[in-house]
Design a protein around this motif. Structure first.
Motif, PDB file in Angstrom:
ATOM      1  N   UNK A   1     -10.247  -9.854  -1.462  1.00 53.89           N
ATOM      2  CA  UNK A   1     -10.090 -10.127   0.030  1.00 53.89           C
ATOM      3  C   UNK A   1      -9.605  -8.930   0.737  1.00 53.89           C
ATOM      4  N   UNK A   2     -10.004  -8.914   1.805  1.00 53.02           N
ATOM      5  CA  UNK A   2      -9.419  -8.004   2.921  1.00 53.02           C
ATOM      6  C   UNK A   2      -9.591  -6.409   2.681  1.00 53.02           C
ATOM      7  N   UNK A   3     -10.296  -6.368   1.733  1.00 53.18           N
ATOM      8  CA  UNK A   3     -10.689  -4.547   1.360  1.00 53.18           C
ATOM      9  C   UNK A   3     -11.665  -4.448   2.511  1.00 53.18           C
TER      10      UNK A   3
ATOM     11  N   UNK B  46      -4.608 -11.205  -3.828  1.00 52.39           N
ATOM     12  CA  UNK B  46      -5.020 -11.749  -2.471  1.00 52.39           C
ATOM     13  C   UNK B  46      -5.026 -13.030  -2.220  1.00 52.39           C
ATOM     14  N   UNK B  47      -5.281 -13.854  -3.035  1.00 52.43           N
ATOM     15  CA  UNK B  47      -5.475 -15.289  -2.931  1.00 52.43           C
ATOM     16  C   UNK B  47      -4.142 -15.853  -3.137  1.00 52.43           C
TER      17      UNK B  47
ATOM     18  N   UNK C 236       2.462  -8.643   6.421  1.00 55.30           N
ATOM     19  CA  UNK C 236       1.038  -8.972   6.705  1.00 55.30           C
ATOM     20  C   UNK C 236       0.439  -9.562   5.198  1.00 55.30           C
ATOM     21  N   UNK C 237      -0.712 -10.025   5.393  1.00 57.67           N
ATOM     22  CA  UNK C 237      -1.422 -10.598   4.217  1.00 57.67           C
ATOM     23  C   UNK C 237      -1.784  -9.304   3.245  1.00 57.67           C
ATOM     24  N   UNK C 238      -1.636  -9.336   2.133  1.00 59.00           N
ATOM     25  CA  UNK C 238      -1.404  -8.104   1.314  1.00 59.00           C
ATOM     26  C   UNK C 238      -2.915  -7.798   0.990  1.00 59.00           C
ATOM     27  N   UNK C 239      -3.180  -6.541   0.890  1.00 61.46           N
ATOM     28  CA  UNK C 239      -4.711  -5.709   0.857  1.00 61.46           C
ATOM     29  C   UNK C 239      -4.586  -4.839  -0.257  1.00 61.46           C
ATOM     30  N   UNK C 240      -4.921  -5.417  -1.530  1.00 58.56           N
ATOM     31  CA  UNK C 240      -5.014  -4.764  -2.693  1.00 58.56           C
ATOM     32  C   UNK C 240      -6.151  -3.677  -2.679  1.00 58.56           C
ATOM     33  N   UNK C 241      -5.707  -2.376  -3.340  1.00 64.51           N
ATOM     34  CA  UNK C 241      -6.567  -1.447  -3.234  1.00 64.51           C
ATOM     35  C   UNK C 241      -7.205  -0.741  -1.929  1.00 64.51           C
ATOM     36  N   UNK C 242      -6.673  -1.264  -1.032  1.00 64.44           N
ATOM     37  CA  UNK C 242      -7.169  -0.566   0.252  1.00 64.44           C
ATOM     38  C   UNK C 242      -6.391   0.493   1.026  1.00 64.44           C
ATOM     39  N   UNK C 243      -6.898   1.478   1.541  1.00 64.27           N
ATOM     40  CA  UNK C 243      -6.065   2.363   2.085  1.00 64.27           C
ATOM     41  C   UNK C 243      -4.738   2.001   2.967  1.00 64.27           C
TER      42      UNK C 243
END
Length: 397
Positions: A349-351, A319-320, A202-209
């Motif tokens: 992004x995506x957090x 994320x970009x 999937x698209x990466x989600x830095x620092x997201x749980x």
């Protein structure tokens, strides 16, 4: 004021733009460049999500001109595109008498792996794998007859190249240098990270749980660094200053950082000391932020350890672009300088969901703010941790 290190040129190419202006526009629009792999055939093609530069090798060669050496790797081609932009902005036509320091993780692996069955027939192809070949090709294309070398410390390669160039200036061995990093996607890289189970589908989600791994990327980012002493007689614009830098190692594991992020903590702490700054002086952190479970947790732990209850806005720009390995610190150094120039901290992004242990939140939207100093982290396999600090003002060193 003692001699300091000024940035007078920037150049880059990534999945979100062919130059600095295009990259900045994509950042502003929150437009990422992560799509399914196109240019490398095999089981990962059209399936694996990557931050791939749109141009084929043939198209890059056409952009650069007929002087490109035969069998030049994609790493070399991307480096030349970015380096030429940096030199042009700095008003330098030819890099004669100008040291070139290139950081790369896999060098010419993209061309080496294509010809593996034929290596015994053509030894030149072995030479194209050497990380030093990328800097040699770059020097040939740019006309440099000075010191030319490569640094390969995994994902901190470009940060260490930038720091080495700064040391040349501060020690009086050079008055200007070209520094940065370049890395191209390859089967070796993709299969390697796949075997480590670090790639996300999937698209990466830095620092997201709910992060579940990284997306690889490719690209190049270069800076022209110049001595402030040498600039006194010119009216050349200064884009910012490299006010601090450090390299540390937590000596914990080949592919993961230690539980408490000792290497990351030491790199940030020592970079602040070299810039004569306190943690409270940092207004924005461009985090390494790979979106892997280990990195984001331990980097956040190190940030909390150092900044305590005064944590500045932080985000990951991977994320970009995806994780561009040895090029990432060169690319993200430019993003740090753009943050300084535009007084804007970029969105992560995506957090959506705050991770625990520690429960730190990156900024989920662009944040206009007064920025004097930006800290940029880059951490590599083998525990090689590096931090750069870019500032509006000169540092005393």
């Amino acid at each position: 004021m003692r001699n300091a290190v000024a940035v007078t040129g920037m150049g880059m190419i990534t999945a979100i733009g062919d130059d600095v202006a295009q990259n900045y526009h994509s950042l502003l629009q929150k437009q990422h460049g992560i799509k399914t792999l196109q240019h490398i055939s095999g089981k990962h093609q059209h399936q694996t999500l990557v931050g791939e530069v749109a141009w084929t090798d043939a198209e890059l060669i056409e952009k650069l001109g007929p002087e490109v050496p035969k069998n030049s790797s994609r790493t070399s081609l991307l480096a030349a595109i970015a380096a030429r932009e940096a030199l042009s902005q700095a008003g330098i036509n030819v890099a004669e008498n100008m040291p070139i320091i290139l950081g790369t993780s896999v060098g010419g692996m993209d061309i080496f792996e294509q010809h593996f069955p034929y290596l015994l027939q053509d030894s030149q192809l072995i030479q194209r794998r050497d990380v030093g070949d990328s800097s040699r090709v770059l020097a040939q294309l740019l006309g440099s007859n000075s010191l030319v070398t490569s640094i390969s410390t995994a994902c901190s390669s470009a940060a260490n190249a930038i720091a080495f160039g700064a040391r040349l200036i501060l020690s009086g061995r050079a008055y200007r240098v070209l520094v940065g990093g370049s890395d191209a996607l390859s089967r070796f890289t993709i299969n390697g990270f796949d075997s480590l189970m670090l790639l996300s589908n999937e698209l990466n989600r830095p620092f997201d749980a709910n992060r579940n791994g990284l997306n690889l990327g490719e690209g190049a980012g270069f800076l022209v660094l110049e001595s402030t002493e040498s600039l006194k007689k010119t009216a050349k614009p200064i884009l910012g200053y490299l006010s601090g830098f450090s390299n540390a190692n937590d000596a914990f594991h080949q592919t993961s950082t230690s539980e408490h992020g000792e290497g990351a903590y030491l790199a940030m702490k020592q970079a602040l000391a070299s810039a004569a700054l306190t943690p409270r002086a940092i207004d924005y952190i461009n985090a390494h932020g790979t979106a892997t479970e280990n990195n984001d947790r331990t980097e956040a732990t190190a940030i909390l350890h150092l900044f305590k209850d005064q944590i500045p806005p932080f985000s990951s720009t991977k994320a970009y672009t995806g994780h561009t390995l040895g090029a990432s610190a060169g690319i993200e150094a430019i993003y740090a300088l753009l943050a300084l120039q535009q007084q804007l901290a970029f969105a992560n992004l995506r957090f959506e969901n705050t991770m625990d242990k520690p429960a730190l939140k990156p900024i989920a939207d662009h944040q206009p703010t007064a920025i004097r100093h930006v800290l940029s982290n880059s951490f590599g396999f083998g525990g090689n941790c590096s931090t750069l600090i870019f500032s509006h003002e000169q540092s005393l060193y």
